[in-house]
Design a protein around this motif. Structure first.
Motif, PDB file in Angstrom:
ATOM      1  N   ALA A  93       7.690   1.553 -23.625  1.00 13.17           N
ATOM      2  CA  ALA A  93       8.598   1.379 -24.268  1.00 13.17           C
ATOM      3  C   ALA A  93       9.623   1.286 -25.964  1.00 13.17           C
ATOM      4  O   ALA A  93      10.490   1.440 -26.300  1.00 13.17           O
ATOM      5  CB  ALA A  93      10.314   1.203 -23.446  1.00 13.17           C
ATOM      6  N   TRP A 113      11.632   4.904 -21.040  1.00 12.11           N
ATOM      7  CA  TRP A 113      11.217   4.248 -21.788  1.00 12.11           C
ATOM      8  C   TRP A 113      12.998   3.534 -22.254  1.00 12.11           C
ATOM      9  O   TRP A 113      13.243   1.856 -22.675  1.00 12.11           O
ATOM     10  CB  TRP A 113      11.093   5.125 -22.898  1.00 12.11           C
ATOM     11  N   ASP A 114      13.792   4.378 -22.488  1.00  9.03           N
ATOM     12  CA  ASP A 114      15.154   4.211 -23.220  1.00  9.03           C
ATOM     13  C   ASP A 114      15.691   3.875 -21.925  1.00  9.03           C
ATOM     14  O   ASP A 114      16.769   2.572 -22.620  1.00  9.03           O
ATOM     15  CB  ASP A 114      15.722   5.540 -23.336  1.00  9.03           C
ATOM     16  N   SER A 146      14.058  -0.232 -22.764  1.00  8.11           N
ATOM     17  CA  SER A 146      13.459  -0.900 -24.054  1.00  8.11           C
ATOM     18  C   SER A 146      14.457  -2.290 -24.326  1.00  8.11           C
ATOM     19  O   SER A 146      13.167  -3.006 -25.082  1.00  8.11           O
ATOM     20  CB  SER A 146      13.980  -0.442 -25.373  1.00  8.11           C
TER      21      SER A 146
END
Length: 347
Positions: A21, A68-69, A72
């Motif tokens: 990420a 991943w968002d 992060s």
């Protein structure tokens, strides 16, 4: 896999996702998409020859980027084992716990200081003197970036499955236009046209030794450079100077160990493979090696390569010392001054 080990594996994979990420955008678009396709293939257990549809990969890619968002800004997860939590970078202690289960774990930093994690089945462990060698087979958790080997302290981790996938990626890329280049000449030693799986197995067995020799060279170079070198890499961050400095150490390692051993054995297939695997930065800094290789290929004379390697051993050793001196004496100017030094000292 038992519940505690499954929980441990999931925690390792989560850390892999967190690292991806933070660093997935480090790649150019084409490289990123190619790596994601192979990551999809690994995660879904697909054969190399399996057809991948744009729709299935695209849907998976969207979901992965959404994951991943959401991760992060997260910190790396402590790894649970036997009712306790362990720092994910406490590699020695974690491997002591995993040893009875035939597993191997690694955590470290790669290019651009990207954290790298993996968990796999331990195929074998060797003690050749100096660094111990841990060879992993099937992988249970991994990042988008999956280097075939890493040297960490007094251990060298070799990842057979990642190396096999790397060879497959290189073969696919080469097949687009089938150029007459070093990698194509290496592939010609194996029967990829009629027996892909067996050819991949043969090439992994043969060329994994090149990977190990390089890591042994890295280990010896690291002993001479000391911890200051790692501090330098961290200070340079994600910059052209960092890529150049990594290339200097790689060249020094290969001129010390990898290439002399291949030439001693007159291992033609592996020489082609080695040169075919050189990255853009390494070729940029060491053009005389490519010239020597082409002469060797055309004429069959090993002497140009031997001369180039001897010159390289002295050149890269001296440059590494100068790079450390700049970092020590002019840390605020290091990125600019090191880049200028290396651009003016190609070999």
């Amino acid at each position: 896999m038992k519940g505690s080990l499954r929980q441990f594996c999931c925690a390792v994979q989560r850390n892999c996702h967190i690292s991806d990420a933070r660093h997935g955008a480090d790649y150019g678009l084409c490289t990123y998409l190619l790596k994601m396709r192979e990551y999809y293939r690994w995660e879904n257990g697909l054969d190399y020859g399996a057809s991948l549809t744009n729709e299935s990969v695209g849907e998976w890619l969207t979901r992965r980027e959404q994951l991943w968002d959401s991760l992060s800004d997260d910190d790396f997860t402590p790894l649970p084992f036997a009712g306790r939590l362990f720092d994910p970078f406490d590699v020695d202690r974690i491997n002591e716990l995993l040893d009875p289960f035939g597993l191997v774990y690694s955590a470290g930093y790669g290019s651009s200081n990207k954290p790298l994690f993996f968990l796999g089945h331990l195929e074998r462990r060797e003690e050749p003197g100096g660094a111990s060698v841990w060879v992993a087979g099937r992988e249970l958790a991994r990042d988008l970036m999956a280097p075939a080997a890493m040297c960490q302290g007094d251990r060298i981790f070799i990842r057979q499955e990642s190396f096999r996938r790397l060879l497959w990626e290189k073969l696919e890329n080469w097949r687009w236009h089938r150029p007459d280049n070093a990698m194509g000449r290496a592939f010609a030693y194996y029967d990829f046209e009629d027996d892909l799986e067996h050819a991949l197995d043969q090439m992994v067995e043969q060329e994994l030794d090149v990977v190990l020799l390089h890591e042994q060279g890295e280990y010896h170079a690291g002993k001479l450079l000391g911890e200051e070198w790692n501090q330098l890499l961290t200070a340079l961050g994600h910059s052209p100077a960092e890529l150049m400095v990594r290339a200097v150490r790689d060249h020094w390692a290969d001129c010390q160990v990898t290439l002399p051993r291949l030439i001693e054995r007159e291992d033609r297939a592996s020489v082609h493979f080695f040169v075919g695997g050189l990255s853009g930065m390494r070729k940029t800094l060491f053009p005389s090696l490519i010239t020597a290789y082409e002469r060797w290929h055309a004429e069959g004379d090993w002497r140009p390569l031997k001369v180039s390697i001897q010159e390289g051993r002295e050149h890269w050793s001296a440059l590494a010392g100068e790079v450390l001196k700049i970092h020590r004496e002019q840390p605020n100017q290091a990125r600019v001054d090191i880049k200028s030094l290396l651009e003016g000292n190609k070999l």
